[in-house]
Design an enzyme around this catalytic site. Structure first.
Site, mmCIF file in Angstrom:
data_model
loop_
_atom_site.group_PDB
_atom_site.id
_atom_site.type_symbol
_atom_site.label_atom_id
_atom_site.label_comp_id
_atom_site.label_asym_id
_atom_site.label_seq_id
_atom_site.Cartn_x
_atom_site.Cartn_y
_atom_site.Cartn_z
ATOM 1 N N CYS A 21 -37.237 -0.228 18.228
ATOM 2 C CA CYS A 21 -37.470 0.893 19.138
ATOM 3 C C CYS A 21 -37.131 0.415 20.548
ATOM 4 C CB CYS A 21 -38.943 1.293 19.054
ATOM 5 S SG CYS A 21 -39.461 2.505 20.282
ATOM 6 N N ASN A 22 -36.188 1.079 21.186
ATOM 7 C CA ASN A 22 -35.788 0.655 22.538
ATOM 8 C C ASN A 22 -36.917 0.820 23.534
ATOM 9 O OD1 ASN A 22 -32.451 0.499 22.775
ATOM 10 N ND2 ASN A 22 -33.183 1.740 21.078
ATOM 11 N N ASP A 70 -41.486 0.966 14.526
ATOM 12 C CA ASP A 70 -40.976 1.990 15.462
ATOM 13 C C ASP A 70 -42.071 3.042 15.634
ATOM 14 O OD1 ASP A 70 -39.240 3.520 17.105
ATOM 15 O OD2 ASP A 70 -38.430 4.619 15.403
ATOM 16 N N CYS A 89 -31.745 4.751 21.784
ATOM 17 C CA CYS A 89 -32.980 5.094 21.089
ATOM 18 C C CYS A 89 -32.626 5.025 19.619
ATOM 19 C CB CYS A 89 -33.433 6.504 21.468
ATOM 20 S SG CYS A 89 -34.792 7.132 20.462
ATOM 21 N N HIS A 91 -33.670 6.458 17.160
ATOM 22 C CA HIS A 91 -33.603 7.750 16.462
ATOM 23 C C HIS A 91 -32.201 8.368 16.507
ATOM 24 C CE1 HIS A 91 -38.013 7.731 16.588
ATOM 25 N NE2 HIS A 91 -38.011 8.798 15.818
#
Ligand code: DGL
Length: 266
Positions: free
Chosen positions: A77-78, A13, A191, A193
């Site tokens: 990670c998108n 990521d 996302c 995150h």
């Protein structure tokens, strides 16, 4: 298929967001050795161009795969996945699992038919997302907002720093304005995150608004692809960062809680 039981799974990521995938992976594959790579020197991806992201992600993953000989790589990670997954698959000779916005499960869950999608600027403009919307959310309203501030907020939170509630309120207010009289009942956290901010998002949107992300699905996909393989960790999982090691300062507690060794530089 890997015949080396200590060959790791590589989770990649731009920062700490992929730890949400790591946490899900640990539940289904507790013994698999993992190297987590955070491209802190490249963070944030969301404000970069497609060309910058594709070149960076494909280049780094190529070098990392050469160095660590992983049995599988996951782009946790998108932003990186929606842009560079095809390219990375062309470069690596191992299975590569991507992360795509969880539009399909969100569309199946929504009762009001109005879904909020929160991602990075780069993710929400991808044709990949248009295709997912057309395929799985036809007849629903999918409202997309970019929330770069939440990436920084999640990075800060994992380093023990407070999250500014104004950042979360801003995302809520922008989505509410877009929804108008319609009620958003489902949020796609597009996302990796953002699930780190689940509590803060629930406080702003209400517990009744469902938050959907792809972490469990990705973990299941990895487990499926590695079915039947043996695992033998030779030490704690590794957490590796690009750029100066100082970038990982403050993460000690979050890493220790997950069983990682001390952060290393790539
Ligand atoms: N974690 C990344 C994602 O899933 C993006 C964060 C960034 O902007 O680098 O999209």
């Amino acid at each position: 298929m890997s015949d080396n039981p200590s060959s790791p799974i590589l989770l990649f990521d731009s920062g700490v967001g992929g730890l949400t995938v790591y946490d899900a992976l640990r539940k289904v594959l507790p013994q698999a050795p993992v190297i987590y790579a955070a491209d802190l020197a490249g963070l944030p991806y969301g404000t970069k161009t497609e060309a910058q992201i594709a070149a960076r992600v494909a280049g780094l993953l190529g070098r990392m795969a050469e160095r660590w000989q992983p049995r599988l790589a996951c782009i946790a990670c998108n932003t990186a996945s929606t842009i560079a997954l095809g390219m990375v698959r062309d470069v690596l000779e191992i299975p590569v699992v991507g992360t795509v916005p969880a539009i399909k499960p969100a569309a199946a869950l929504t009762q009001t038919g109005t879904i909020g999608l929160v991602g990075t600027e780069a993710t929400i403009r991808q044709a990949y997302v248009d295709d997912l919307e057309a395929q799985f959310a036809a007849g629903k309203r999918l409202l997309r907002v970019a929330a770069p501030g939440l990436v920084q907020a999640a990075e800060a939170k994992l380093r023990g720093r407070p999250v500014d509630p104004a950042l979360i309120a801003d995302v809520h207010d922008r989505l509410a304005a877009m929804a108008g009289p319609d009620q958003i009942d489902t949020l796609v956290l597009a996302c990796t995150h953002f699930p780190l901010l689940a509590d803060e998002l629930a406080a702003a949107f209400g517990n009744e608004v469902r938050q959907v992300d792809g972490a469990d699905g990705i973990a299941r996909r990895i487990a499926h692809l590695l079915e039947g393989q043996g695992f033998a960790a030779t030490g704690p999982d590794r957490f590796v960062v690009t750029g100066p090691l100082a970038g990982a300062e403050g993460l000690e507690e979050a890493l220790a809680a997950r069983g990682f060794g001390v952060a290393e530089a790539f």
